[in-house]
Design a protein around this motif. Structure first.
Motif, PDB file in Angstrom:
ATOM      1  N   UNK A 143      10.511  -5.454  -2.915  1.00 52.78           N
ATOM      2  CA  UNK A 143      10.039  -6.264  -1.789  1.00 52.78           C
ATOM      3  C   UNK A 143       9.178  -5.421  -0.854  1.00 52.78           C
ATOM      4  N   UNK A 144       9.586  -4.180  -0.652  1.00 53.31           N
ATOM      5  CA  UNK A 144       8.795  -3.285   0.199  1.00 53.31           C
ATOM      6  C   UNK A 144       7.423  -3.013  -0.418  1.00 53.31           C
ATOM      7  N   UNK A 145       7.379  -2.901  -1.738  1.00 57.39           N
ATOM      8  CA  UNK A 145       6.099  -2.680  -2.412  1.00 57.39           C
ATOM      9  C   UNK A 145       5.142  -3.836  -2.227  1.00 57.39           C
ATOM     10  N   UNK A 146       5.657  -5.062  -2.314  1.00 58.66           N
ATOM     11  CA  UNK A 146       4.814  -6.250  -2.100  1.00 58.66           C
ATOM     12  C   UNK A 146       4.278  -6.263  -0.667  1.00 58.66           C
ATOM     13  N   UNK A 147       5.143  -5.929   0.278  1.00 61.88           N
ATOM     14  CA  UNK A 147       4.728  -5.915   1.684  1.00 61.88           C
ATOM     15  C   UNK A 147       3.684  -4.835   1.927  1.00 61.88           C
TER      16      UNK A 147
END
Length: 761
Positions: free
Chosen positions: A372-376
């Motif tokens: 999720x952090x990567x997408x953000x």
């Protein structure tokens, strides 16, 4: 019945529109907007340089906003650095001469305009080998063409940049005849190939004709009408466009000054020559077109190419992709285990458990959070490092700051609830405090309100109040719990620094760039060291002997003396924070100046927060305070006196801040007086029992994600590392702010959730 209907309606809304659904909506919006902007760039073919040269709008008097990008305001030293070793030629009539003088004024402010007319004018900086010439050629005729041809000869002083344009003299001398217009088009067509030849080794700009104020024109200029000028502009554009075919070297059209002059030509002195402010805009547009790709100013996104990702950024991409593959693998393995038949045990006839157990929940939680952090982070990169979304510059007006301020405070007052506890500075109240302060700071940043000194000084108090809470909160924890273990330290450091450290890698920024996190991290270490070193003084030990109270005060006094010495000895300060490895944390652009400025502004407020916490906890332990529901903290007389003092302090500070004329002088006073405003607020908010009994759930919600809001704004709400504003929906500023704010808040909340998940792991 009405109250019941309201309650049921509110519950129904909350079931369908909650933060989870809001995040899904924001994700859909991001995808749709990304596709829209990518398609617009691909189909439209326009880049930020064309936007700069062709269109824009006024934000205020003489403040020009190009369409979709930010225009840097060049200083003399920057202009000279960019144009060093270059020769610039302005060719044309008196309007081009105006543009020439405005261009020179950027390079050498205060340069007087020569009274000479209808002659060539030269400007030079011999030490820089910088030459800027104005060449009088009022008509696009053979004379102008011969000038261009002469630059192609060997040994001639070929200009690196050519800015030219002409039309008004042709209209004036020939009475605006149609034959002259046709000849003008033929002449420009004949010059086009020579201009393109010059463009192969430099840059060439054709200036479209600005409008005139027909009512103010002299009798001998009455034939120069706006209709005629539009016909000549169209003829020039057709001639230059027809000649370029597939040649990538082309003449660029400068139309921004024409568009700007449409709104200001009524201020012209003679109806023909454009006002000084408008011609200065044209010169600054030219400077941005020439220099942005060389100087790469952070607040000048027009005409800049996107830098290639560095090694760390590429490794970050690989890391987040790897996390995604791990999650995919875990999901596939889980499905296989779920569907694979397991034969029963032969002896017991009971179903056997799979030999390979599922991965621990913590592992799955870890990689899901990182995915999720990567997408953000991909969204962060698209917003502020890729050339996908647009950016615009800030412009301060009182309405852009105070109107949103009124809106959020009305919402904050409307959404109020009863507090679960009524102690002084309880958790709900501190969340509320952080929330409304953060919203004010966000409005302050996006509106560019730092230009207005009274607002600037009040916001400085808000930043100080955050640090006051840092001192108050950490001191209270260590005093009451006595927990100096490594686990607590790591938890705090991780929650404070996780987002910033990821952004340092993904956005290629130094740690000190996100100045607030280094500040609170530094002061956490100071508080920890102060209370953890021998002799450790906590509440249990202080209860055994009241003398330990003096030990705490002595420690705070020693810390204050050390901080004062560090602040007044610049050499000592530099020697500490410029020393490796501290320099990697505290230097910005190779200097600790920014860190010194931020640190010194609020160097005492954390100590004030610790001292306030100490006094409060001691008074609370001795049962001096009345913290019951609806009860005032002190006796009526003392409470009224303290409230009167607090209100007076509030008013006097605001009067002082409103009278500030110079930021430097006011900042020198700030470390000593900001605490008065903070204490005044704390007392007003907490002395009356009814005030402690309620809080704003609206502000408290934002307060719980205040750190994420503060950091995320740098790249996905503001733009160009806070210098501008992110534009997701061009052409509709109000809707753009609403949509970008909605996405920004959802992202900040999700990062807060991710940080908490990872902290548990």
């Amino acid at each position: 019945m009405a109250g019941l209907a309201y309650s049921l309606g509110k519950r129904d809304i909350n079931q369908h529109f909650n933060i989870k659904n809001a995040k899904l909506i924001s994700l859909v919006l991001v995808v749709l907007l990304s596709v829209f902007h990518a398609t617009s760039r691909y189909i439209g073919g326009a880049d930020s340089c064309e936007w700069l040269l062709s269109s824009g709008r006024y934000l205020g008097e003489n403040v020009w906003q190009p369409y979709g990008c930010m225009m840097h305001k060049y200083k003399s030293i920057e202009a000279k650095s960019c144009l060093s070793q270059k020769r610039v030629a302005f060719v044309g009539d008196s309007r081009i001469r105006q543009l020439f003088y405005s261009f020179i004024d950027i390079i050498n402010p205060g340069q007087k305009e020569d009274d000479k007319k209808h002659v060539d004018i030269a400007f030079e900086e011999k030490s820089l080998s910088l030459y800027v010439d104005f060449l009088w050629n009022p008509e696009a005729n053979n004379s102008m063409k011969e000038r261009l041809i002469s630059w192609k000869h060997e040994g001639s002083a070929k200009p690196d940049v050519v800015i030219l344009g002409a039309a008004t003299w042709s209209i004036k001398l020939h009475g605006g005849s149609s034959e002259t217009l046709q000849q003008y088009k033929v002449n420009v067509t004949a010059m086009a190939q020579h201009l393109e030849s010059l463009a192969q080794r430099g840059e060439v700009y054709w200036v479209l004709q600005e409008p005139v104020n027909e009512e103010l024109l002299r009798t001998d200029r009455k034939m120069i009408t706006n209709r005629q000028l539009e016909l000549y502009n169209q003829a020039a554009m057709d001639a230059l466009d027809a000649s370029k075919s597939n040649n990538r070297w082309r003449v660029k059209l400068l139309a921004a000054t024409r568009q700007a002059a449409m709104e200001t030509i009524d201020q012209s002195d003679d109806g023909l020559h454009i006002p000084e402010g408008t011609r200065n805009i044209g010169a600054m547009v030219l400077m941005n077109a020439l220099c942005n790709k060389l100087q790469r100013p952070i607040d000048g996104s027009c005409c800049q190419t996107v830098p290639m990702p560095n090694l760390l950024q590429k490794l970050a991409v690989c890391f987040f992709i790897g996390c995604g593959l791990v999650i995919l693998g875990l999901h596939v393995l889980g499905d296989q285990r779920h569907h694979r038949p397991v034969p029963p045990d032969v002896e017991s006839l009971e179903e056997r458990k799979p030999a390979s157990a599922a991965p621990p929940p913590a592992v799955k939680t870890l990689f899901q959070a990182l995915c999720r952090m990567g997408v953000i982070m991909a969204y962060f990169y698209l917003c502020d490092r890729a050339d996908l979304f647009m950016k615009e510059q800030k412009f301060y007006t009182h309405s852009t700051f105070f109107v949103p301020l009124v809106y959020i405070f009305v919402l904050g007052v409307f959404y109020n609830e009863n507090s679960k506890e009524v102690k002084l500075l309880n958790r709900e109240q501190t969340d509320e405090w952080k929330g409304w302060m953060q919203l004010v700071i966000l409005i302050y940043h996006i509106s560019g309100a730092s230009a207005f000194i009274p607002v600037y000084m009040h916001v400085r108090v808000l930043v100080a109040a955050y640090l006051f809470q840092t001192g108050y909160g950490h001191f209270s924890f260590f005093w009451l719990k006595g927990d100096f273990g490594l686990y607590r330290v790591c938890q705090v450091l991780f929650r404070l620094n996780f987002l910033v450290l990821v952004l340092c890698v993904v956005m290629n920024r130094p740690y000190q760039f996100y100045y607030f996190v280094p500040l609170v991290t530094f002061w956490f270490f100071v508080i920890y060291a102060l209370l953890a070193v021998w002799p450790q003084i906590v509440q249990k030990r202080a209860n055994a002997s009241k003398m330990w109270h003096f030990g705490v005060l002595l420690k705070l006094l020693v810390l204050s003396v050390f901080i004062s010495f560090l602040a007044y000895s610049q050499a000592f300060f530099n020697s500490i924070f410029s020393f490796w490895p501290f320099s990697t944390l505290f230097e910005l652009n190779g200097s600790v100046y920014e860190w010194a400025f931020r640190w010194k502004l609020d160097r005492f407020v954390v100590i004030y927060g610790m001292l306030f916490a100490f006094i409060y906890l001691v008074l609370q332990k001795r049962q001096v305070l009345s913290e019951g529901k609806g009860e005032a903290l002190f006796s009526p007389f003392i409470s009224n006196m303290l409230l009167l003092f607090s209100l007076t302090t509030f008013v006097m500070y605001s009067m002082w801040a409103s009278g500030c004329k110079n930021k430097t002088e006011c900042n020198e006073m700030h470390p000593y007086i900001s605490v008065l405003q903070i204490l005044a607020f704390v007392l007003i908010r907490n002395i009356p029992g009814y005030a402690r009994s309620i809080y704003s759930s609206f502000f408290a919600w934002f307060g719980k994600i205040s750190l994420e809001l503060f950091i995320c704004q740098y790249h996905i709400w503001l733009a160009a590392d806070t210098k501008g504003i992110l534009v997701l929906i061009p052409g509709v500023p109000s809707l753009n702010i609403l949509v970008s704010t909605f996405i920004f808040v959802c992202v900040a909340h999700e990062i807060s959730v991710i940080t908490n998940d990872l902290a548990k792991v």
